[in-house]
Structure formats: C-alpha cells, structure tokens
Design a protein around this motif. Structure first.
Motif, PDB file in Angstrom:
ATOM      1  N   ALA A 157       0.820  -1.214   0.000  1.00  0.00           N
ATOM      2  CA  ALA A 157       0.000   0.000   0.000  1.00  0.00           C
ATOM      3  C   ALA A 157       0.854   1.264   0.000  1.00  0.00           C
ATOM      4  CB  ALA A 157      -0.935  -0.007   1.212  1.00  0.00           C
ATOM      5  N   ASP A 158       2.086   1.184  -0.443  1.00  0.00           N
ATOM      6  CA  ASP A 158       2.961   2.357  -0.503  1.00  0.00           C
ATOM      7  C   ASP A 158       2.466   3.325  -1.560  1.00  0.00           C
ATOM      8  OD1 ASP A 158       4.800   1.575   1.459  1.00  0.00           O
ATOM      9  OD2 ASP A 158       5.986   0.398   0.039  1.00  0.00           O
ATOM     10  N   PRO A 159       2.753   4.616  -1.370  1.00  0.00           N
ATOM     11  CA  PRO A 159       2.397   5.579  -2.415  1.00  0.00           C
ATOM     12  C   PRO A 159       3.139   5.229  -3.718  1.00  0.00           C
ATOM     13  CG  PRO A 159       3.093   6.710  -0.413  1.00  0.00           C
ATOM     14  CD  PRO A 159       3.333   5.257  -0.204  1.00  0.00           C
ATOM     15  N   GLY A 160       2.455   5.251  -4.810  1.00  0.00           N
ATOM     16  CA  GLY A 160       3.051   4.904  -6.103  1.00  0.00           C
ATOM     17  C   GLY A 160       2.851   3.440  -6.437  1.00  0.00           C
ATOM     18  N   GLY A 161       2.650   2.586  -5.455  1.00  0.00           N
ATOM     19  CA  GLY A 161       2.362   1.170  -5.671  1.00  0.00           C
ATOM     20  C   GLY A 161       3.444   0.412  -6.424  1.00  0.00           C
ATOM     21  N   GLU A 162       4.712   0.786  -6.229  1.00  0.00           N
ATOM     22  CA  GLU A 162       5.790   0.151  -6.967  1.00  0.00           C
ATOM     23  C   GLU A 162       6.393  -1.049  -6.239  1.00  0.00           C
ATOM     24  OE1 GLU A 162       8.690   3.022  -8.057  1.00  0.00           O
ATOM     25  OE2 GLU A 162       7.227   4.303  -9.057  1.00  0.00           O
ATOM     26  N   ARG A 163       6.054  -1.249  -5.010  1.00  0.00           N
ATOM     27  CA  ARG A 163       6.639  -2.356  -4.239  1.00  0.00           C
ATOM     28  C   ARG A 163       5.626  -3.486  -4.113  1.00  0.00           C
ATOM     29  NH1 ARG A 163      11.112  -0.749  -0.235  1.00  0.00           N
ATOM     30  NH2 ARG A 163      11.677   1.276  -1.017  1.00  0.00           N
ATOM     31  N   TYR A 164       6.177  -4.689  -4.053  1.00  0.00           N
ATOM     32  CA  TYR A 164       5.314  -5.842  -3.823  1.00  0.00           C
ATOM     33  C   TYR A 164       5.939  -6.748  -2.775  1.00  0.00           C
ATOM     34  CZ  TYR A 164       8.304  -8.701  -6.883  1.00  0.00           C
ATOM     35  OH  TYR A 164       9.346  -9.371  -7.448  1.00  0.00           O
ATOM     36  N   LEU A 165       5.104  -7.603  -2.209  1.00  0.00           N
ATOM     37  CA  LEU A 165       5.499  -8.530  -1.155  1.00  0.00           C
ATOM     38  C   LEU A 165       5.172  -9.947  -1.604  1.00  0.00           C
ATOM     39  CD1 LEU A 165       6.287  -9.270   1.823  1.00  0.00           C
ATOM     40  CD2 LEU A 165       3.898  -8.839   2.413  1.00  0.00           C
ATOM     41  N   LYS A 166       6.164 -10.825  -1.474  1.00  0.00           N
ATOM     42  CA  LYS A 166       5.965 -12.237  -1.774  1.00  0.00           C
ATOM     43  C   LYS A 166       6.230 -13.008  -0.477  1.00  0.00           C
ATOM     44  CE  LYS A 166       7.613 -15.900  -4.830  1.00  0.00           C
ATOM     45  NZ  LYS A 166       8.615 -16.275  -5.848  1.00  0.00           N
ATOM     46  N   VAL A 167       5.202 -13.724  -0.009  1.00  0.00           N
ATOM     47  CA  VAL A 167       5.292 -14.436   1.270  1.00  0.00           C
ATOM     48  C   VAL A 167       4.831 -15.877   1.088  1.00  0.00           C
ATOM     49  CG1 VAL A 167       4.419 -14.572   3.635  1.00  0.00           C
ATOM     50  CG2 VAL A 167       4.848 -12.357   2.622  1.00  0.00           C
ATOM     51  N   THR A 168       5.636 -16.803   1.602  1.00  0.00           N
ATOM     52  CA  THR A 168       5.230 -18.198   1.716  1.00  0.00           C
ATOM     53  C   THR A 168       5.319 -18.536   3.192  1.00  0.00           C
ATOM     54  OG1 THR A 168       6.192 -18.649  -0.449  1.00  0.00           O
ATOM     55  CG2 THR A 168       5.646 -20.548   0.913  1.00  0.00           C
ATOM     56  N   MET A 169       4.311 -19.232   3.708  1.00  0.00           N
ATOM     57  CA  MET A 169       4.302 -19.520   5.142  1.00  0.00           C
ATOM     58  C   MET A 169       3.721 -20.893   5.429  1.00  0.00           C
ATOM     59  SD  MET A 169       1.374 -16.913   6.407  1.00  0.00           S
ATOM     60  CE  MET A 169       0.194 -16.339   5.236  1.00  0.00           C
ATOM     61  N   GLN A 170       4.014 -21.341   6.634  1.00  0.00           N
ATOM     62  CA  GLN A 170       3.445 -22.578   7.152  1.00  0.00           C
ATOM     63  C   GLN A 170       2.731 -22.237   8.453  1.00  0.00           C
ATOM     64  OE1 GLN A 170       6.707 -25.321   7.630  1.00  0.00           O
ATOM     65  NE2 GLN A 170       6.490 -26.069   5.552  1.00  0.00           N
ATOM     66  N   LEU A 171       1.581 -22.869   8.642  1.00  0.00           N
ATOM     67  CA  LEU A 171       0.792 -22.649   9.845  1.00  0.00           C
ATOM     68  C   LEU A 171       0.975 -23.830  10.787  1.00  0.00           C
ATOM     69  CD1 LEU A 171      -2.578 -21.549   8.171  1.00  0.00           C
ATOM     70  CD2 LEU A 171      -0.654 -20.102   8.852  1.00  0.00           C
ATOM     71  N   SER A 172       1.263 -23.559  12.040  1.00  0.00           N
ATOM     72  CA  SER A 172       1.322 -24.599  13.062  1.00  0.00           C
ATOM     73  C   SER A 172      -0.038 -24.621  13.746  1.00  0.00           C
ATOM     74  CB  SER A 172       2.428 -24.287  14.076  1.00  0.00           C
ATOM     75  OG  SER A 172       2.420 -25.229  15.115  1.00  0.00           O
ATOM     76  N   LEU A 173      -0.756 -25.739  13.581  1.00  0.00           N
ATOM     77  CA  LEU A 173      -2.129 -25.859  14.084  1.00  0.00           C
ATOM     78  C   LEU A 173      -2.177 -26.792  15.282  1.00  0.00           C
ATOM     79  CD1 LEU A 173      -3.671 -26.443  10.558  1.00  0.00           C
ATOM     80  CD2 LEU A 173      -3.534 -24.275  11.775  1.00  0.00           C
ATOM     81  N   ASN A 174      -3.198 -26.624  16.114  1.00  0.00           N
ATOM     82  CA  ASN A 174      -3.298 -27.456  17.320  1.00  0.00           C
ATOM     83  C   ASN A 174      -4.027 -28.776  17.097  1.00  0.00           C
ATOM     84  OD1 ASN A 174      -5.886 -26.437  17.072  1.00  0.00           O
ATOM     85  ND2 ASN A 174      -6.105 -25.982  19.241  1.00  0.00           N
ATOM     86  N   SER A 175      -4.615 -28.979  15.904  1.00  0.00           N
ATOM     87  CA  SER A 175      -5.322 -30.241  15.672  1.00  0.00           C
ATOM     88  C   SER A 175      -5.440 -30.541  14.184  1.00  0.00           C
ATOM     89  CB  SER A 175      -6.723 -30.197  16.291  1.00  0.00           C
ATOM     90  OG  SER A 175      -7.528 -29.266  15.593  1.00  0.00           O
ATOM     91  N   GLU A 176      -5.695 -31.797  13.901  1.00  0.00           N
ATOM     92  CA  GLU A 176      -5.927 -32.232  12.524  1.00  0.00           C
ATOM     93  C   GLU A 176      -7.255 -31.672  12.003  1.00  0.00           C
ATOM     94  OE1 GLU A 176      -5.123 -33.717   8.948  1.00  0.00           O
ATOM     95  OE2 GLU A 176      -3.717 -33.902  10.622  1.00  0.00           O
ATOM     96  N   ALA A 177      -8.208 -31.463  12.904  1.00  0.00           N
ATOM     97  CA  ALA A 177      -9.499 -30.893  12.510  1.00  0.00           C
ATOM     98  C   ALA A 177      -9.320 -29.481  11.950  1.00  0.00           C
ATOM     99  CB  ALA A 177     -10.458 -30.878  13.693  1.00  0.00           C
ATOM    100  N   ALA A 178      -8.398 -28.728  12.529  1.00  0.00           N
ATOM    101  CA  ALA A 178      -8.128 -27.381  12.025  1.00  0.00           C
ATOM    102  C   ALA A 178      -7.543 -27.442  10.617  1.00  0.00           C
ATOM    103  CB  ALA A 178      -7.183 -26.650  12.974  1.00  0.00           C
ATOM    104  N   SER A 179      -6.683 -28.419  10.368  1.00  0.00           N
ATOM    105  CA  SER A 179      -6.100 -28.584   9.034  1.00  0.00           C
ATOM    106  C   SER A 179      -7.174 -28.907   8.006  1.00  0.00           C
ATOM    107  CB  SER A 179      -5.041 -29.689   9.071  1.00  0.00           C
ATOM    108  OG  SER A 179      -4.525 -29.926   7.790  1.00  0.00           O
ATOM    109  N   GLN A 180      -8.104 -29.769   8.375  1.00  0.00           N
ATOM    110  CA  GLN A 180      -9.200 -30.118   7.463  1.00  0.00           C
ATOM    111  C   GLN A 180     -10.109 -28.920   7.208  1.00  0.00           C
ATOM    112  OE1 GLN A 180     -10.953 -33.529   9.351  1.00  0.00           O
ATOM    113  NE2 GLN A 180      -9.243 -34.868   8.810  1.00  0.00           N
ATOM    114  N   GLU A 181     -10.323 -28.123   8.241  1.00  0.00           N
ATOM    115  CA  GLU A 181     -11.153 -26.927   8.059  1.00  0.00           C
ATOM    116  C   GLU A 181     -10.471 -25.919   7.145  1.00  0.00           C
ATOM    117  OE1 GLU A 181     -13.563 -23.513  10.613  1.00  0.00           O
ATOM    118  OE2 GLU A 181     -12.153 -24.821  11.662  1.00  0.00           O
ATOM    119  N   ILE A 182      -9.158 -25.794   7.263  1.00  0.00           N
ATOM    120  CA  ILE A 182      -8.420 -24.882   6.379  1.00  0.00           C
ATOM    121  C   ILE A 182      -8.539 -25.348   4.939  1.00  0.00           C
ATOM    122  CG2 ILE A 182      -6.079 -24.158   5.735  1.00  0.00           C
ATOM    123  CD1 ILE A 182      -5.522 -23.833   8.724  1.00  0.00           C
ATOM    124  N   ASP A 183      -8.429 -26.650   4.715  1.00  0.00           N
ATOM    125  CA  ASP A 183      -8.599 -27.174   3.351  1.00  0.00           C
ATOM    126  C   ASP A 183      -9.983 -26.844   2.808  1.00  0.00           C
ATOM    127  OD1 ASP A 183      -6.042 -28.261   3.258  1.00  0.00           O
ATOM    128  OD2 ASP A 183      -6.702 -30.236   3.961  1.00  0.00           O
TER     129      ASP A 183
END
Length: 166
Positions: free
Chosen positions: A81-107
C-alpha cells in the motif's frame, strides 16, 4: 612338687580365661552391612508400594500434549500500500495448528482464508514490515485474522518460509 603346682596354676587361668573380644572393625563392618540392608529394603518398599501412586497422580495431573500439525500455505504475492504502488510482497508460510481438525477446516475454507490474508497483506506498507518487530507484528495479526475464521482449532504459530519485498 610345689613347682609343679605353680605351673598348673599358670595353665589353669589360661583355660578359664574369657574368650577374646571381637575386633572393633568387625563390629563396624556388621553395622554398615545392617544399615545397607535396611536402607535397601526401605528403598525397595518405597518404590514398590508408595512411588507408583505418586507417579500415577503426576501422570493424571499433566495435560495431554498433542503434536502440532503443520499446514503449508501457497505463496502470496501482493502489491504493498505504498504511495506509487511500486513495491510488492511475496510471502510463503506454514501454519502450526493445534489439531488435525483445524487442518481439514483450512482445506475446506481455503478460498476464504486466502482472501483474508491477501487483504491484510495488501494493506501493509514497506515501513510496516521492513523491520523484525514489523514482521513479528505481522505474524500476530495474521494469526488473529485466521483464528477468527476458524471454528475447529487454532493457529499456534506462523513460520515464514519465504519473505521477499521489492
């Protein structure tokens, strides 16, 4: 004959003499062995009858710790959201979840979650995320955003596996 009497008297007291006393070192050795046997018996009795009850109480008191489930998220690429909009962000992440049910819900709700994350990331400016404290604040914000959407479990932590700003 009188001299023979003296010899008999000399021999008689030797025969009537009390038996020799046992040396002190033998008494000490017997005492140490007796204490060792008593100590070993006491330890055996404690470990056999009392310690098991203590261990079961400790095991009952400890909460069950579940192994966290790690969920890979696809790469996010957004304009900042910088003025001019010339910058971009590339992010890859992993989520640490407390249960397998949360993983299924994310899917099941991946589109909704990605939309929320994309909106959040595109609202940031370079100055907001360029420092370590900014990245940590972004992690906390992402966690709270995702956790608000989840109904079956929570995100415990987020791991950035790629973080590029240009």
């Amino acid at each position: 004959m009188p001299p023979k009497k003296k010899e008999a008297e000399k021999q008689a007291p030797d025969a009537k003499q009390t038996p020799k006393k046992k040396p002190a070192s033998l008494k000490i050795l017997i005492a140490v062995m007796a204490l060792g046997l008593l100590g070993g018996g006491g330890f055996f009795a404690y470990s056999k009858f009392f310690a098991k009850g203590d261990l079961s109480k400790e095991a009952q008191a400890k909460p069950v710790v579940t192994k966290p489930v790690v969920k890979n998220m696809e790469t996010f690429l957004v304009n900042l959201a910088d003025p001019g909009g010339e910058r971009y962000l590339k992010v890859t992440m992993q989520l640490s979840l407390n249960s397998e049910a949360a993983s299924q819900e994310i899917d099941a709700r991946m589109a909704e979650l990605r939309d929320s994350v994309l909106m959040l990331l595109s609202s940031k400016e370079y100055d907001d995320i360029s420092t370590l404290s900014g990245k940590l604040a972004l992690k906390k914000t992402l966690m709270s955003t995702i956790n608000r959407l989840l109904k079956q479990g929570t995100v415990q932590d987020i791991y950035f596996t790629e973080f590029l700003v240009q």
